[in-house]
Motif scaffolding. Structure first.
Motif, PDB file in Angstrom:
ATOM      1  N   LEU A 184       0.774  -1.509  -0.059  1.00 43.31           N
ATOM      2  CA  LEU A 184       0.055   0.257  -0.247  1.00 43.31           C
ATOM      3  C   LEU A 184       0.978   1.505   0.046  1.00 43.31           C
ATOM      4  CD1 LEU A 184      -2.474   1.562  -0.308  1.00 43.31           C
ATOM      5  CD2 LEU A 184      -3.099   0.729   2.474  1.00 43.31           C
ATOM      6  N   PRO A 185       1.491   1.265   1.346  1.00 39.46           N
ATOM      7  CA  PRO A 185       2.859   2.572   1.048  1.00 39.46           C
ATOM      8  C   PRO A 185       3.628   2.206  -0.111  1.00 39.46           C
ATOM      9  CG  PRO A 185       3.275   1.513   3.103  1.00 39.46           C
ATOM     10  CD  PRO A 185       2.361   0.776   1.804  1.00 39.46           C
ATOM     11  N   LEU A 186       3.823   0.826  -0.564  1.00 35.82           N
ATOM     12  CA  LEU A 186       5.094   1.398  -1.502  1.00 35.82           C
ATOM     13  C   LEU A 186       4.783   2.102  -2.587  1.00 35.82           C
ATOM     14  CD1 LEU A 186       7.696  -1.044  -1.969  1.00 35.82           C
ATOM     15  CD2 LEU A 186       6.664  -1.129  -3.658  1.00 35.82           C
ATOM     16  N   ILE A 187       3.174   1.271  -3.727  1.00 38.83           N
ATOM     17  CA  ILE A 187       2.993   1.644  -4.603  1.00 38.83           C
ATOM     18  C   ILE A 187       2.543   3.439  -4.628  1.00 38.83           C
ATOM     19  CG2 ILE A 187       0.922   0.675  -6.454  1.00 38.83           C
ATOM     20  CD1 ILE A 187       1.472  -1.299  -5.242  1.00 38.83           C
ATOM     21  N   THR A 188       1.892   3.317  -3.390  1.00 41.57           N
ATOM     22  CA  THR A 188       1.268   4.645  -3.639  1.00 41.57           C
ATOM     23  C   THR A 188       2.439   5.620  -3.791  1.00 41.57           C
ATOM     24  OG1 THR A 188      -0.079   4.219  -1.670  1.00 41.57           O
ATOM     25  CG2 THR A 188       0.444   6.883  -1.759  1.00 41.57           C
ATOM     26  N   ALA A 255      10.525   3.035  -9.908  1.00 40.67           N
ATOM     27  CA  ALA A 255      10.829   3.413  -8.516  1.00 40.67           C
ATOM     28  C   ALA A 255       9.868   1.695  -7.545  1.00 40.67           C
ATOM     29  CB  ALA A 255       9.249   4.203  -7.743  1.00 40.67           C
ATOM     30  N   ALA A 256       9.446   1.339  -7.346  1.00 41.36           N
ATOM     31  CA  ALA A 256       8.673  -0.133  -7.095  1.00 41.36           C
ATOM     32  C   ALA A 256       9.649  -0.963  -6.564  1.00 41.36           C
ATOM     33  CB  ALA A 256       7.106   0.174  -7.351  1.00 41.36           C
ATOM     34  N   LEU A 257      10.218  -1.304  -7.632  1.00 40.74           N
ATOM     35  CA  LEU A 257      10.876  -2.461  -8.007  1.00 40.74           C
ATOM     36  C   LEU A 257      12.119  -2.434  -6.811  1.00 40.74           C
ATOM     37  CD1 LEU A 257       9.596  -3.734 -11.219  1.00 40.74           C
ATOM     38  CD2 LEU A 257       9.103  -4.670  -9.992  1.00 40.74           C
TER      39      LEU A 257
END
Ligand code: ZN
Length: 260
Positions: A184-188, A255-257
């Motif tokens: 949730l925070p990572l993808i946001t 960024a997410a990866l």
């Protein structure tokens, strides 16, 4: 068999969007292709994420129409999206859905898919809701410089909050379906950085034009809304809005990866 169901669902959604003037003919064909791969290969969880992006961003493009009148010409296209826009926003998501078919056990395609959609959704929400900010936006590369609303590269408090919200509506089901709340925070956050990258490109290297009749800067090319031929004034001519959207999604995914 799932591919066939995917195709039928994609065709229905694309047809409805075409009838509602959210997509033009080329956009409807492109959306059918994207939807067939995403729904057909990924399944219902992937479908829900793609539809969350598609429905909320098309809906926001129509909302607040009156308050945004006069600003729309700054944007290169109306709310009827064409194939370039569909692939700019959903091309990378399609790639990650296909990657999931090759590596069904890996979480990486799901995170890339969700983060790229979170980024383009964040960008659309920021663009559509940012214009409602009570004060003029500031240039992302030069925060002391106030610019006209709707200017590429302009950022505002409302726009940034809208961007966070736009990313989180994609991140929420993404984390839920993966049963992994770190997502949730990572993808946001990945979505927010993607949309800031979009603004950065808009302020620096995105192709910008000038309408000699209205004496205004615009993303429109070759013709302005008034029918006048626009003149290239800055940026890389090949880097139009569709490529900037694609880069926004790619930046979000990377960024997410990396954070993972
Ligand atoms: Zn003009």
């Amino acid at each position: 068999m799932q591919i066939l169901y995917g195709f039928i669902l994609a065709l229905i959604v694309a047809y409805l969007a075409y009838r509602a003037h959210s997509l033009d003919k080329s956009g409807a064909f492109a959306a059918t292709f994207v939807g067939t791969i995403v729904f057909g290969v990924g399944g219902w969880q992937w479908a829900i994420l793609l539809l969350t992006f598609f429905i909320t961003s098309s809906g926001l493009s129509r909302a607040f129409k009156k308050r945004k009148q006069g600003l729309s010409e700054k944007f290169s296209k109306g709310h009827e999206r064409d194939a370039g826009q569909v692939f700019g926003n959903g091309g990378l998501a399609t790639f990650f859905a296909a990657l999931h078919a090759v590596y069904p056990e890996s979480i990486i395609p799901w995170i890339g898919f969700a983060a790229s959609l979170a980024a383009v959704n964040a960008d659309t929400w920021a663009t559509e809701l940012g214009v409602l900010n009570p004060t003029p936006p500031r240039m992302i590369t030069h925060l002391r410089k106030l610019v006209e609303k709707g200017t590429s590269g302009g950022i505002s408090l409302w726009g940034t909050l809208a961007s966070l919200l736009g990313a989180s509506v994609v991140a929420l089901p993404a984390a839920w379906f993966a049963n992994n709340w770190i997502l949730l925070p990572l993808i946001t956050f990945a979505g927010l950085t993607g949309s800031l990258f979009d603004s950065f490109l808009g302020a620096t290297v995105q192709a910008m034009y000038y309408c000699p009749t209205d004496k205004k800067e615009t993303e429109k090319h070759p013709l302005h809304t008034c029918g006048t031929e626009t003149v290239h004034i800055r940026g890389w001519e090949w880097l139009n809005n569709d490529w900037v959207n694609f880069a926004c999604g790619a930046f979000g995914a990377v960024a997410a990866l990396l954070m993972l």
